[in-house]
Scaffold this active site. Structure first.
Site, short mmCIF file in Angstrom:
data_model
loop_
_atom_site.label_atom_id
_atom_site.label_comp_id
_atom_site.label_asym_id
_atom_site.label_seq_id
_atom_site.Cartn_x
_atom_site.Cartn_y
_atom_site.Cartn_z
N ASP A 49 35.36 69.42 7.49
CA ASP A 49 35.92 70.23 8.53
C ASP A 49 34.69 71.33 9.15
OD1 ASP A 49 38.31 69.36 8.82
OD2 ASP A 49 39.29 70.82 7.61
N LYS B 62 37.60 70.95 13.96
CA LYS B 62 38.46 71.11 15.21
C LYS B 62 38.33 72.62 15.65
CE LYS B 62 42.07 69.23 12.42
NZ LYS B 62 43.14 69.29 11.67
N MET C 174 44.00 82.79 10.78
CA MET C 174 44.02 82.43 12.07
C MET C 174 45.03 83.37 13.06
SD MET C 174 44.82 78.24 11.54
CE MET C 174 46.29 78.81 10.21
C1 LIG Z 1 42.93 76.49 9.33
S1 LIG Z 1 42.84 77.70 8.40
C2 LIG Z 1 42.54 76.91 6.57
C3 LIG Z 1 42.50 77.83 5.74
C4 LIG Z 1 41.87 77.18 4.41
N1 LIG Z 1 42.74 76.00 3.98
C5 LIG Z 1 42.07 78.30 3.11
O1 LIG Z 1 42.56 77.88 2.11
O2 LIG Z 1 41.05 79.12 3.02
C6 LIG Z 1 41.46 78.61 8.77
C7 LIG Z 1 41.51 80.26 8.76
O3 LIG Z 1 41.13 80.42 7.33
C8 LIG Z 1 40.50 81.80 7.28
N2 LIG Z 1 39.23 81.49 6.91
C9 LIG Z 1 38.75 80.61 6.23
N3 LIG Z 1 37.56 80.60 5.52
C10 LIG Z 1 37.26 81.87 5.77
C11 LIG Z 1 36.11 82.64 5.61
N4 LIG Z 1 35.04 82.42 4.88
N5 LIG Z 1 36.23 84.36 5.66
C12 LIG Z 1 37.32 84.55 6.44
N6 LIG Z 1 38.38 83.82 6.77
C13 LIG Z 1 38.39 82.60 6.30
C14 LIG Z 1 40.65 82.32 8.73
O4 LIG Z 1 41.60 82.88 8.91
C15 LIG Z 1 40.61 80.90 9.55
O5 LIG Z 1 41.18 80.90 10.83
#
Ligand SMILES: C[S@@+](CC[C@H](N)C(=O)[O-])C[C@H]1O[C@@H](n2cnc3c(N)ncnc32)[C@H](O)[C@@H]1O
Length: 259
Positions: free
Chosen positions: A47, A69, A180
């Protein structure tokens, strides 16, 4: 962990899908098991939020396929992911489906798992460190605290079309963690205020958590609702009195930013 033997003829062995969590970004936060699986696999479907350092752990002979995506691309990209997953696993390959954070937290991991099972493919989950908990934690914001917060909820700021959020459900939860939520932040904040949360409740955005470009913005729900807080993706939004604990743990509430 049952890893298919790479020396065995591919036709003779059954493929397998590993649903692997890559954590929030820092490769040191990858699990030992995830690193081992990456070092043995044949194909990796990865991803957008998976860091380059983590991809360097993949077995050099393995095929790396980017399936990230951007917003609005879900409907176009997801069928391709399903197709690649099935095609490679049914060809006897050891396929890693590598997702940011934890695969089952807003990652559509369950859908991919179910599809593989429907086609008789073995699936093994390798949980990851989710950004929902680790991003606030690294910023010195605990989601629970004996005196301040007995509950937390992790919610999406971006619902599947046709599914509406019931913001009133979240009015009484001590700590809210929103993933998100950057784009719709003013709407989300106003909806929570309308549902009964206080406009002066502290809130924090933790952007690009665990990376060198991590940034923490401390503000209030009211300021976000008024459109006065800039934030960039990817970011975790935390709302609740636990945000104040940061001062005691990190010694600062810096980056209080108003635009
Ligand atoms: C599609 S979701 C996936 C979440 C992921 N599966 C998790 O457990 O962290 C994507 C969202 O996760 C958050 N996110 C993921 N990695 C991040 C990071 N390193 N710093 C801040 N937010 C993060 C943000 O809100 C982003 O829009």
């Amino acid at each position: 962990m049952e890893v298919p033997d790479p020396k065995m003829n591919q036709q003779a062995r059954r493929g397998k899908v590993f649903l692997v969590g890559a954590g929030p970004g820092d490769p040191d936060l990858l699990t030992v098991k995830a690193a081992r699986v990456l070092g043995h696999c044949d194909v990796v479907l990865y991803d957008r939020l998976v860091s380059a350092e983590i991809l360097r752990l993949v077995r050099p002979a393995a095929e790396l396929i980017y399936v990230g995506k951007h917003e609005g691309e879900q409907d176009r990209v997801q069928p391709r992911i399903f197709d690649l997953l099935l095609r490679h696993a049914l060809a006897g390959k050891m396929v890693v489906r590598l997702k940011g954070g934890d695969p089952l937290v807003f990652g559509r991991g369950a859908e991919e798992w179910a599809l593989a099972r429907e086609h008789g493919i073995d699936v093994e989950l390798v949980p990851g460190v989710t950004s929902a908990v680790s991003a606030p934690g690294i910023a010195g914001i605990p989601l629970t605290h004996r005196e301040i917060s007995q509950s937390f909820a992790v919610i999406t700021g971006h619902c599947k079309e046709g599914l509406a959020q019931n913001w009133a459900d979240y009015a009484r939860i001590d700590t809210l963690v929103i993933l998100m939520g950057v784009k719709n932040r003013a709407y989300i904040a106003q909806s929570l205020i309308n549902a009964g949360r206080a406009a002066d409740e502290p809130a924090a955005f933790i952007e690009r958590a665990t990376s060198e470009r991590q940034r923490v913005v401390i503000t209030t729900l009211g300021e976000i609702a008024r459109g006065r807080v800039a934030a960039e993706n990817p970011a975790v939004l935390v709302i609740g009195n636990v945000v104040r604990v940061r001062e005691r743990l990190v010694g600062t509430m810096e980056t209080v930013q108003v635009i």
